[in-house]
Structure formats: structure tokens, C-alpha cells
Design a protein around this motif. Structure first.
Motif, PDB file in Angstrom:
ATOM      1  N   ASN A  31      35.868  31.310  45.927  1.00  0.00           N
ATOM      2  CA  ASN A  31      36.046  30.978  44.522  1.00  0.00           C
ATOM      3  C   ASN A  31      35.490  32.122  43.687  1.00  0.00           C
ATOM      4  OD1 ASN A  31      37.151  28.504  45.131  1.00  0.00           O
ATOM      5  ND2 ASN A  31      35.143  27.499  45.183  1.00  0.00           N
ATOM      6  N   MET A  32      36.168  33.239  43.735  1.00  0.00           N
ATOM      7  CA  MET A  32      35.719  34.396  42.974  1.00  0.00           C
ATOM      8  C   MET A  32      36.540  34.524  41.712  1.00  0.00           C
ATOM      9  SD  MET A  32      35.097  37.305  45.745  1.00  0.00           S
ATOM     10  CE  MET A  32      34.495  36.941  47.358  1.00  0.00           C
ATOM     11  N   GLN A  33      36.010  35.332  40.819  1.00  0.00           N
ATOM     12  CA  GLN A  33      36.698  35.533  39.560  1.00  0.00           C
ATOM     13  C   GLN A  33      37.921  36.412  39.801  1.00  0.00           C
ATOM     14  OE1 GLN A  33      34.184  37.231  36.623  1.00  0.00           O
ATOM     15  NE2 GLN A  33      35.795  37.391  35.087  1.00  0.00           N
ATOM     16  N   ASP A  34      39.065  35.931  39.407  1.00  0.00           N
ATOM     17  CA  ASP A  34      40.304  36.673  39.623  1.00  0.00           C
ATOM     18  C   ASP A  34      40.706  37.469  38.393  1.00  0.00           C
ATOM     19  OD1 ASP A  34      40.591  35.714  42.185  1.00  0.00           O
ATOM     20  OD2 ASP A  34      41.724  33.956  41.556  1.00  0.00           O
ATOM     21  N   TYR A  91      39.715  38.944  34.419  1.00  0.00           N
ATOM     22  CA  TYR A  91      38.682  39.205  33.433  1.00  0.00           C
ATOM     23  C   TYR A  91      39.320  39.862  32.226  1.00  0.00           C
ATOM     24  CZ  TYR A  91      38.847  44.093  34.854  1.00  0.00           C
ATOM     25  OH  TYR A  91      39.258  45.359  35.124  1.00  0.00           O
TER      26      TYR A  91
END
Length: 169
Positions: free
Chosen positions: A24-27, A29
Motif C-alpha cells: 500500500n504505497m503512494q502511487d 503525488y
């Protein structure tokens, strides 16, 4: 002779196929382009102003050098200006402790940096040598604190020398 057949492993541990863990990483920005552009513009303006200031300083220094060269044709004045330049340089040579006289050594020890522990010294008098720490110096008398926390006041005139022992390990 017997034929050797390849056999399976002697010990088999059943390990079921495990899926790769879900991350669940930031895709995505976002950034504000306006802020970055303003910061870059400010940096450019600062750099330009610094260049202008440095050019002005260089011009002033060159003018001063030109006026000093025209004024000072005497070699004696040239030597005094070089001595003054040495005094104002940021890298002044510090006199070694061994080359100092007694009053300079006492001034050095009383103005020793607070963040460092006081250095142990040997105070040599006509009668006896005292090993301890300098606690007070008022110009006429020296107060020495010994390792057993006792103190003794000695007149400066009776001191023959002060030797810095240094930190013991």
C-alpha cells in the motif's frame, strides 16, 4: 553393478505457494509548480545581488589599494601595514604553552574553555612543587585546587614555573 537412479530429496518440507504481499504505497503525488518556480526565482535574485555586492567590494578594495600604494612609498609604512594585516587575519598563530611566560600561562589556564575539564598542572615554587588545578588568579595570588579537593593560595612572585601535565588516561 547397480544402476544409480536419481531420487527426490531425502527430506521434503511442504511449503505452499505464497502470494507476494500487497503493498500500500503512494502511487500518485502532486506538487505545486508555482511554489517551486518562486523559490527558484528568489535564489536567482539572491545570487545576482551577491554578485553585485562582491563586485562593489572588489572595486572598493582596488581603489583602497591604489590610494595606499600612492601614499606609502616609505618601506617602514609597508611593514606596519603587513603586520596589521597579519593581526586581522582569521588564522592567527597561537603561541605554544612552552613559549609563554608565567603570567601568560596563568591567563591561558584561567581562560581555559569551560566545556573542557580543567587541565592538571605542576606549579613550581622556590620551596615546593604543587600538582593540581588552577581555580583562581587575580594577578597577585594563585589558588590551586589539589586532587583531594583542598586548596592553597600562593603568591605569583614565588612561582618559578607552571607546567601543563595534560589529561591522564
Amino acid at each position: 553393478m547397480s544402476e544409480k537412479k536419481s531420487k527426490g530429496p531425502l527430506l521434503y518440507i511442504h511449503q505452499p505457494f505464497a502470494r507476494t504481499p500487497a503493498t500500500n504505497m503512494q502511487d500518485i503525488y502532486t506538487s505545486r509548480q508555482e511554489d517551486e518556480e518562486l523559490v527558484e526565482e528568489e535564489k536567482l535574485v539572491e545570487a545576482e545581488s551577491k554578485k553585485k555586492i562582491s563586485l562593489l567590494k572588489m572595486e572598493i578594495v582596488q581603489e583602497l589599494i591604489g590610494t595606499e600604494a600612492s601614499r606609502s612609498d616609505n618601506p617602514a609604512t609597508k611593514s606596519t601595514t603587513s603586520i596589521q594585516e597579519r593581526k586581522h587575519s582569521p588564522f592567527n598563530r597561537v603561541k605554544p604553552f612552552k613559549e609563554m611566560d608565567i603570567k601568560e600561562r596563568l591567563d591561558y589556564l584561567i581562560n581555559y574553555p569551560i566545556v573542557l575539564p580543567p587541565p592538571p598542572c605542576v606549579f613550581i615554587t622556590e620551596e615546593k612543587n604543587y600538582q593540581g588545578y588552577l581555580t583562581e588568579y587575580d594577578g597577585n595570588e594563585v589558588t590551586i585546587r589539589f586532587h583531594d579537593k583542598s586548596t592553597k593560595t600562593v603568591p605569583v612572585q614565588t612561582l618559578k614555573g607552571v607546567i601543563l601535565i595534560g589529561l591522564k588516561k
